[in-house]
Write an enzyme that holds these catalytic residues in place. Sequence first.
Site, mmCIF file in Angstrom:
data_model
loop_
_atom_site.group_PDB
_atom_site.id
_atom_site.type_symbol
_atom_site.label_atom_id
_atom_site.label_comp_id
_atom_site.label_asym_id
_atom_site.label_seq_id
_atom_site.Cartn_x
_atom_site.Cartn_y
_atom_site.Cartn_z
ATOM 1 N N CYS A 142 -6.750 -4.621 -19.034
ATOM 2 C CA CYS A 142 -7.802 -3.667 -18.677
ATOM 3 C C CYS A 142 -7.236 -2.262 -18.463
ATOM 4 O O CYS A 142 -7.980 -1.311 -18.346
ATOM 5 C CB CYS A 142 -8.560 -4.135 -17.445
ATOM 6 N N CYS A 194 0.857 -1.181 0.000
ATOM 7 C CA CYS A 194 0.000 0.000 0.000
ATOM 8 C C CYS A 194 0.895 1.234 0.000
ATOM 9 O O CYS A 194 1.779 1.368 0.844
ATOM 10 C CB CYS A 194 -0.896 -0.013 1.234
ATOM 11 N N HIS A 246 -8.478 3.330 -0.357
ATOM 12 C CA HIS A 246 -9.006 2.743 -1.590
ATOM 13 C C HIS A 246 -7.850 2.265 -2.464
ATOM 14 O O HIS A 246 -6.906 3.014 -2.736
ATOM 15 C CB HIS A 246 -9.819 3.803 -2.341
ATOM 16 N N ARG A 268 -10.266 -10.973 -10.208
ATOM 17 C CA ARG A 268 -9.379 -9.955 -10.787
ATOM 18 C C ARG A 268 -9.390 -8.753 -9.863
ATOM 19 O O ARG A 268 -10.350 -7.995 -9.810
ATOM 20 C CB ARG A 268 -9.833 -9.531 -12.194
ATOM 21 N N ASP A 299 -13.854 -12.097 -13.007
ATOM 22 C CA ASP A 299 -13.447 -12.507 -14.355
ATOM 23 C C ASP A 299 -11.939 -12.748 -14.465
ATOM 24 O O ASP A 299 -11.344 -12.574 -15.506
ATOM 25 C CB ASP A 299 -13.892 -11.469 -15.394
ATOM 26 N N CYS A 338 -4.949 0.675 6.627
ATOM 27 C CA CYS A 338 -5.200 2.124 6.698
ATOM 28 C C CYS A 338 -6.532 2.551 6.074
ATOM 29 O O CYS A 338 -6.830 3.739 6.029
ATOM 30 C CB CYS A 338 -4.057 2.896 6.033
ATOM 31 N N CYS A 387 0.360 3.273 3.530
ATOM 32 C CA CYS A 387 0.831 2.807 4.838
ATOM 33 C C CYS A 387 1.908 1.735 4.795
ATOM 34 O O CYS A 387 2.461 1.390 5.823
ATOM 35 C CB CYS A 387 -0.351 2.305 5.664
ATOM 36 N N HIS A 409 -10.845 -2.221 -7.309
ATOM 37 C CA HIS A 409 -12.048 -3.046 -7.232
ATOM 38 C C HIS A 409 -11.699 -4.495 -7.567
ATOM 39 O O HIS A 409 -10.674 -4.763 -8.187
ATOM 40 C CB HIS A 409 -13.121 -2.527 -8.199
ATOM 41 N N CYS A 457 -7.326 -1.228 1.661
ATOM 42 C CA CYS A 457 -6.219 -1.678 2.497
ATOM 43 C C CYS A 457 -6.749 -1.934 3.902
ATOM 44 O O CYS A 457 -7.361 -1.062 4.509
ATOM 45 C CB CYS A 457 -5.107 -0.627 2.519
ATOM 46 N N CYS A 496 -8.378 -5.404 -9.577
ATOM 47 C CA CYS A 496 -8.035 -4.331 -10.518
ATOM 48 C C CYS A 496 -7.630 -3.112 -9.692
ATOM 49 O O CYS A 496 -8.470 -2.425 -9.139
ATOM 50 C CB CYS A 496 -9.258 -4.057 -11.389
#
Length: 173
Positions: A104, A86, A141, A156, A148, A138, A89, A144, A135, A158
Amino acid sequence: MRLALIVFAILTGTACGANAQHLKSTKGHENNPYYSNTDTKHLAVSDAEWKKILSPALYATAREQATERPFTGQYWDKNARGTYYCAVCGNELFRSDAKFASNCGWPSFYQAVRKNSVIYKEDNSVGMQRTEVICARCDSHLGHIFDDGPPPTGKRFCMNSISLDFQPDGLGK
């Protein structure tokens, strides 16, 4: 000295740019008292405090759920062996051997490094039903998760490159 760095990058399997990006991304962590590659204790840090510490781009993605444009992040097409952490953190998140080319535009992984390194949250923003990956240390974000991906998990992850730090194998923590 420059030639020695180029030879080192070639021998370790990292492109000069990838290695330089790693050094650049971790250099700013000396002002982040919460950054640790070994501590897994949950952090309770306010967004106001994170805003003082993080770059504006990382803050927007990690704390305000922004998404980097596809095919623009530094890790979407990198294949070097190592560990992803991350960027907020330092929590260990993914190993490169779980990374795959999903095409993607974002780095994709089929599993996290350990079960409790990430948490999941329902995300119904932008007119879609998705599962956000956060995470676990902490609450930042990361991206997602979708159903698939390849075997063995069919998942996956992503992820946004900006939310990740990469440590090539052999360089230590």
